[in-house]
Structure formats: C-alpha cells, structure tokens
Design a protein around this motif. Structure first.
Motif, PDB file in Angstrom:
ATOM      1  N   ALA A 100       0.822  -1.218   0.000  1.00 43.80           N
ATOM      2  CA  ALA A 100       0.000   0.000   0.000  1.00 43.80           C
ATOM      3  C   ALA A 100       0.851   1.262   0.000  1.00 43.80           C
ATOM      4  O   ALA A 100       0.356   2.346  -0.316  1.00 43.80           O
ATOM      5  CB  ALA A 100      -0.916  -0.008   1.227  1.00 43.80           C
ATOM      6  N   TRP A 132       6.085   1.210  -8.132  1.00 43.61           N
ATOM      7  CA  TRP A 132       5.641   1.914  -6.920  1.00 43.61           C
ATOM      8  C   TRP A 132       6.813   2.114  -5.957  1.00 43.61           C
ATOM      9  O   TRP A 132       6.834   3.043  -5.183  1.00 43.61           O
ATOM     10  CB  TRP A 132       4.541   1.101  -6.217  1.00 43.61           C
ATOM     11  CG  TRP A 132       3.196   1.255  -6.841  1.00 43.61           C
ATOM     12  CD1 TRP A 132       2.848   2.174  -7.775  1.00 43.61           C
ATOM     13  CD2 TRP A 132       2.036   0.480  -6.567  1.00 43.61           C
ATOM     14  NE1 TRP A 132       1.523   2.023  -8.105  1.00 43.61           N
ATOM     15  CE2 TRP A 132       0.996   0.997  -7.372  1.00 43.61           C
ATOM     16  CE3 TRP A 132       1.748  -0.580  -5.729  1.00 43.61           C
ATOM     17  CZ2 TRP A 132      -0.284   0.472  -7.367  1.00 43.61           C
ATOM     18  CZ3 TRP A 132       0.474  -1.108  -5.696  1.00 43.61           C
ATOM     19  CH2 TRP A 132      -0.546  -0.578  -6.516  1.00 43.61           C
ATOM     20  N   ARG A 179      -1.083   5.574  -5.209  1.00 45.53           N
ATOM     21  CA  ARG A 179      -1.009   4.204  -5.732  1.00 45.53           C
ATOM     22  C   ARG A 179      -2.376   3.652  -6.160  1.00 45.53           C
ATOM     23  O   ARG A 179      -2.462   2.540  -6.671  1.00 45.53           O
ATOM     24  CB  ARG A 179      -0.395   3.275  -4.681  1.00 45.53           C
ATOM     25  CG  ARG A 179       1.056   3.605  -4.395  1.00 45.53           C
ATOM     26  CD  ARG A 179       1.756   2.524  -3.594  1.00 45.53           C
ATOM     27  NE  ARG A 179       3.113   2.947  -3.255  1.00 45.53           N
ATOM     28  CZ  ARG A 179       4.041   2.163  -2.717  1.00 45.53           C
ATOM     29  NH1 ARG A 179       3.752   0.908  -2.428  1.00 45.53           N
ATOM     30  NH2 ARG A 179       5.241   2.623  -2.450  1.00 45.53           N
ATOM     31  N   VAL A 239      -4.793   2.423  -4.294  1.00 51.47           N
ATOM     32  CA  VAL A 239      -4.985   1.174  -3.564  1.00 51.47           C
ATOM     33  C   VAL A 239      -6.136   1.360  -2.581  1.00 51.47           C
ATOM     34  O   VAL A 239      -6.165   2.345  -1.843  1.00 51.47           O
ATOM     35  CB  VAL A 239      -3.693   0.799  -2.798  1.00 51.47           C
ATOM     36  CG1 VAL A 239      -3.968  -0.289  -1.782  1.00 51.47           C
ATOM     37  CG2 VAL A 239      -2.618   0.357  -3.786  1.00 51.47           C
ATOM     38  N   TYR A 271      -7.854   0.005   0.774  1.00 52.40           N
ATOM     39  CA  TYR A 271      -7.359  -0.754   1.929  1.00 52.40           C
ATOM     40  C   TYR A 271      -8.523  -0.972   2.894  1.00 52.40           C
ATOM     41  O   TYR A 271      -9.118  -0.008   3.383  1.00 52.40           O
ATOM     42  CB  TYR A 271      -6.240   0.045   2.613  1.00 52.40           C
ATOM     43  CG  TYR A 271      -5.284  -0.796   3.442  1.00 52.40           C
ATOM     44  CD1 TYR A 271      -5.738  -1.536   4.521  1.00 52.40           C
ATOM     45  CD2 TYR A 271      -3.924  -0.835   3.161  1.00 52.40           C
ATOM     46  CE1 TYR A 271      -4.857  -2.304   5.285  1.00 52.40           C
ATOM     47  CE2 TYR A 271      -3.033  -1.586   3.914  1.00 52.40           C
ATOM     48  CZ  TYR A 271      -3.514  -2.317   4.975  1.00 52.40           C
ATOM     49  OH  TYR A 271      -2.647  -3.072   5.725  1.00 52.40           O
ATOM     50  N   PRO A 291     -10.053   1.935  -6.760  1.00 50.95           N
ATOM     51  CA  PRO A 291      -8.680   1.420  -6.718  1.00 50.95           C
ATOM     52  C   PRO A 291      -8.391   0.512  -7.898  1.00 50.95           C
ATOM     53  O   PRO A 291      -9.296  -0.085  -8.490  1.00 50.95           O
ATOM     54  CB  PRO A 291      -8.649   0.621  -5.413  1.00 50.95           C
ATOM     55  CG  PRO A 291     -10.053   0.124  -5.262  1.00 50.95           C
ATOM     56  CD  PRO A 291     -10.942   1.201  -5.825  1.00 50.95           C
ATOM     57  N   LEU A 341      -6.059  -1.773  -7.145  1.00 50.39           N
ATOM     58  CA  LEU A 341      -5.681  -2.923  -6.317  1.00 50.39           C
ATOM     59  C   LEU A 341      -6.410  -2.792  -4.983  1.00 50.39           C
ATOM     60  O   LEU A 341      -6.417  -1.719  -4.370  1.00 50.39           O
ATOM     61  CB  LEU A 341      -4.162  -2.938  -6.085  1.00 50.39           C
ATOM     62  CG  LEU A 341      -3.602  -4.000  -5.148  1.00 50.39           C
ATOM     63  CD1 LEU A 341      -3.820  -5.399  -5.717  1.00 50.39           C
ATOM     64  CD2 LEU A 341      -2.115  -3.766  -4.889  1.00 50.39           C
ATOM     65  N   LEU A 389      -6.736  -4.182  -1.094  1.00 45.12           N
ATOM     66  CA  LEU A 389      -6.031  -4.900  -0.036  1.00 45.12           C
ATOM     67  C   LEU A 389      -6.980  -5.067   1.148  1.00 45.12           C
ATOM     68  O   LEU A 389      -7.597  -4.092   1.588  1.00 45.12           O
ATOM     69  CB  LEU A 389      -4.781  -4.129   0.402  1.00 45.12           C
ATOM     70  CG  LEU A 389      -3.783  -3.760  -0.699  1.00 45.12           C
ATOM     71  CD1 LEU A 389      -2.647  -2.927  -0.122  1.00 45.12           C
ATOM     72  CD2 LEU A 389      -3.241  -5.016  -1.378  1.00 45.12           C
ATOM     73  N   THR A 398      -6.994  -8.394  -6.011  1.00 49.59           N
ATOM     74  CA  THR A 398      -7.199  -8.262  -4.566  1.00 49.59           C
ATOM     75  C   THR A 398      -6.206  -9.124  -3.797  1.00 49.59           C
ATOM     76  O   THR A 398      -5.944 -10.268  -4.183  1.00 49.59           O
ATOM     77  CB  THR A 398      -8.646  -8.710  -4.192  1.00 49.59           C
ATOM     78  OG1 THR A 398      -9.575  -7.953  -4.957  1.00 49.59           O
ATOM     79  CG2 THR A 398      -8.929  -8.512  -2.714  1.00 49.59           C
TER      80      THR A 398
END
Lengths: 133, 287
Positions: free
Chosen positions: B49, B66, B80, B82, B84, B151, B153, B155, B186
């Motif tokens: 992250a 990253w 990023r 991301v 979370y 996102p 990605l 997490l 994921t």
C-alpha cells in the motif's frame, strides 16, 4: 479402543477413498478408508499395521443366520461383563486378543449374554481404522 | 499485474526477523496471504500500500513502479490507487455511511456512490453513523469505502476476524459475491482457512522469513495423501462417569464436544487432547 495387530493383504485405491483388506490371526478384515497413508507411509499390501475400532462401534450377535453386509464378523468368547444401567461393557477373548463391546444393557439382556458364551462381534468396514504398528 | 520482490525486517517478540518475498499476481486475481500471527502478512500489505518502505526491493503494479529501493523510487500511498480494508474498519465515526464513502471518492460522483451502496446492500443504512451499525455492516461500509477510491488494487487485512463465527460466514459469502462483481485484483490477509478457500484463487503461505508455498488453496493447503483420521486439537474440560464408560467433554476452539470413552486414564482436565474423527464416519451438517 480395540487394537489388533494385522497385515494388509490388499489395498485398492478408489476415487477419494481406499478399500483395505487385512489378515489378523488368520481372519480376514475389510475397511473403507478416506486415507492413502498410515502415519506418513502409503498403504501397501504386506504392511504390518494395527486395526482399531472403538468399543461402542462393536456389535454382538448370537446364533446369527442369513446374509449380512458386515465384512468384519468374528467368533469370540465372553470373558467379562460390566453391566450398567444403560450400557453394558462385554469383554471378549478373540484368539488371545482382548476385544471390548459396549452395547445397551437391554440388548445384553435380550441376548442373554453370560461369561463363557460364544458370540460373534461385528464391525462395519467404515468404522475400522488403520494405525501404524 | 502486481510484481514484488523484496526483503524487509519484521519486528517480533524474539527480535528482528528478515522476511524475503517474491510474488507475481495476475490482473483480477484474488490472492490470499495465509500464515500464523506475526509472520509479516500485514506488514507485507502495508508495504504494497505504500504505508511502509521495504528495506530492499521492488514493487510494481502493471507498468508503474511503486517502489524501487535501488533507484530510490517510492510512490506515496495516496498516489497508488490502492483500496485498503482494515481489520477494525477504521471508519470516520462523525460521518454518516454515505459521507464516509463520498470522502474516499477521488472525484464526487453521486451515481457511482449509489451503485456502491446498492452493491454492498448499504442503501437503507446510508444515513446512519458507524456506531449505529453492526460489526458486519461496518465492515461492508469499509469495503464500500475502499471501492469508492476506485482502486486498481484492493487490499483486505483480516476483514472478517473481528466478527463472531456466524456473522463471519455470512459476510464472507457477501464479500465473495461483491469481489466477483468488481473483479479487482485483490490481496486478502487471513489466518482463517475458510476465508482462504472461499475468497482466494491462489494463496501464498507465509512462514517465518519466507513464502513457504504458493498455489491454489486446494493444491497448497489440502493434504495430498490424507491419513483419513483427522485429529482436532482440544482441551479436556470434564471427565464424568457415564455408566460403564466415561463422558469426556472437550473444548475445540469456541465449541464443546462430549463423547463417550472407555480409556480415560491418560486424560486430565485442562490438558490438551487430540480428538480423532474417522474420515468416513464424520457427519457433516450445514449450520
């Protein structure tokens, strides 16, 4: 737990399960297992093992006649009776091996089990387990 | 596609321990990080992250690097893209559900917000504050908020561990359904086998210092040659006479099991015990 030393005589691997036959004191046993190993060793014919079954999985019969699906039925002699209110523990001598069966006291009375009687003890194939010798 | 190859020092009660990880994750794939507490699962998530920097190594998502310690590259977490999801929800307590989501959106988009509320079945709860929600509802808000960030990605750090077992199972199915619909790449941290088998397509099993195994949950976590007799770990709670036998009560996790036994001479109250189930005779009932 009842435990009997035995030698595997046949191992047949099926889809997700294994049919195992064994010889103990010259008597045949059959088991269906969700197993391919005993301990960490693959089941193979000729392997020395211990067959195990819980006392409450052992049924008793007298003068049994006709066909029955159970593979494991063996003649033994009654050497001890411990009668409780609900359950009775019947101790057997089978070729010198101690075997115990726990059945209801009502069934023990119905069978008229006495010390010295000849009975058959019976276990379904899927209630037997194979352990390392 | 997520690519990472890094080493990082994990603080443990026994002292600092190096963790070395190399992973590649396909686009849209759901990967679980599975292992015992303290092995570095959450640390790895934080490194991905951008909430922490690895001692050494490289993290890339698609064509974007990253992090590259050699080239002194470190893209800040906020850049990023991301999402979370934290174990303890981490919602803004002074904001309603709708506002929690809106705050996370990169650009205000009312339609998208309504879509997310519908997707996570939160529309009827949109005007409530977090403290007016159950644990399962709060975690759905946390997931919706992570998705509101749009996102690339996602997490998820132990997203179900704060819930009781029944709620955990229900929310696991809901999360599975939502993840299938959004089809996002994921990474899910969990130490629960049910989470791994239900939510992940691949699993990386972490052991101290390394990834011990990587593959599908079936390939990695199911025993290849089952012994057929399954031993569950338990603690003896009570041994009581039961006619000619003994009734032994055993705690297995949060559940208790009572069984009849003829042999109790080796059992002690409070002592650990292995409860063996004969595989072919175990009875399974949905709960």
């Amino acid at each position: 737990m009842n435990r009997i030393p035995a030698t595997l005589t046949r191992v047949e691997y099926g889809a997700g399960m294994t049919l195992v036959e064994a010889d103990a004191s010259a008597a045949p046993y059959g088991m269906t297992l969700v197993a391919t190993v005993v301990g960490e060793v693959p089941l193979t014919a000729g392997m020395l093992v211990v067959l195990a079954c819980k006392e409450t999985e052992v049924a008793l019969a007298k003068n049994l006649s006709g066909e029955i699906s159970l593979r494991n039925r063996h003649a033994a002699r009654v050497v001890g009776i411990d009668a409780g209110t609900v359950l009775t523990r019947v101790s057997l001598d089978w070729h010198g091996h101690p075997i115990a069966s726990v059945i209801t006291s009502g069934s023990a009375q119905r069978l008229g089990i006495r010390i010295g009687d000849s009975v058959e003890w019976l276990v379904k194939a899927n209630e037997m387990a194979v352990e390392t010798a | 596609m997520l690519n990472l190859a890094l080493t990082h020092t994990i603080p443990t009660p026994e002292g600092p321990r190096p963790l070395q990880v190399e992973l590649t994750q396909a686009p849209g794939e759901r990967l679980a990080l599975y292992g015992p507490s303290g092995v570095g699962k959450t640390t790895l998530l934080r490194l991905i992250a951008g909430l922490a920097r690895p001692d050494q190594g490289r993290i890339a998502f698609g064509d974007t690097v990253w992090c590259d310690t050699e080239r002194r590259v470190h893209v800040p977490a906020r850049e990023r893209r991301v999402g979370y999801v934290f174990q303890d929800y981490a919602l803004f307590p002074n904001m309603r559900v709708r506002d929690n989501l809106a705050f996370a959106q990169p650009h205000p988009d009312r339609n998208r917000l309504d879509e997310l509320l519908a997707l996570t079945r939160l529309a009827p709860l949109a005007d409530r504050y977090p403290q007016q929600l159950s644990g399962g509802q709060r975690q759905r808000v946390a997931l919706a908020r992570a998705l509101a960030q749009e996102p690339q990605l996602l997490l998820m750090d132990e997203p179900l561990s704060a819930l009781d077992p029944a709620l955990r199972v229900a929310l696991r199915e809901e999360i599975d359904d939502i993840l299938r619909k959004v089809a996002l790449t994921t990474v899910i941290v969990s130490h629960d086998l049910g989470d791994v088998f239900r939510l992940a397509q691949r699993v990386a099993v972490l052991e101290p210092g390394k990834v011990a195994a990587l593959g599908t949950p079936r390939d990695v976590l199911l025993p290849p040659t089952p012994s057929g007799r399954h031993a569950l770990s338990g603690i003896v709670l009570a041994i009581d006479p039961a006619d000619v036998l003994w009734r032994v009560t055993v705690a297995i996790g949060n559940d208790t099991l009572a069984t009849l036994s003829a042999d109790v001479e080796h059992l002690r109250v409070g002592a650990p015990v292995a409860v063996q189930l004969n595989g072919s005779s175990a009875v399974l009932q949905p709960v």
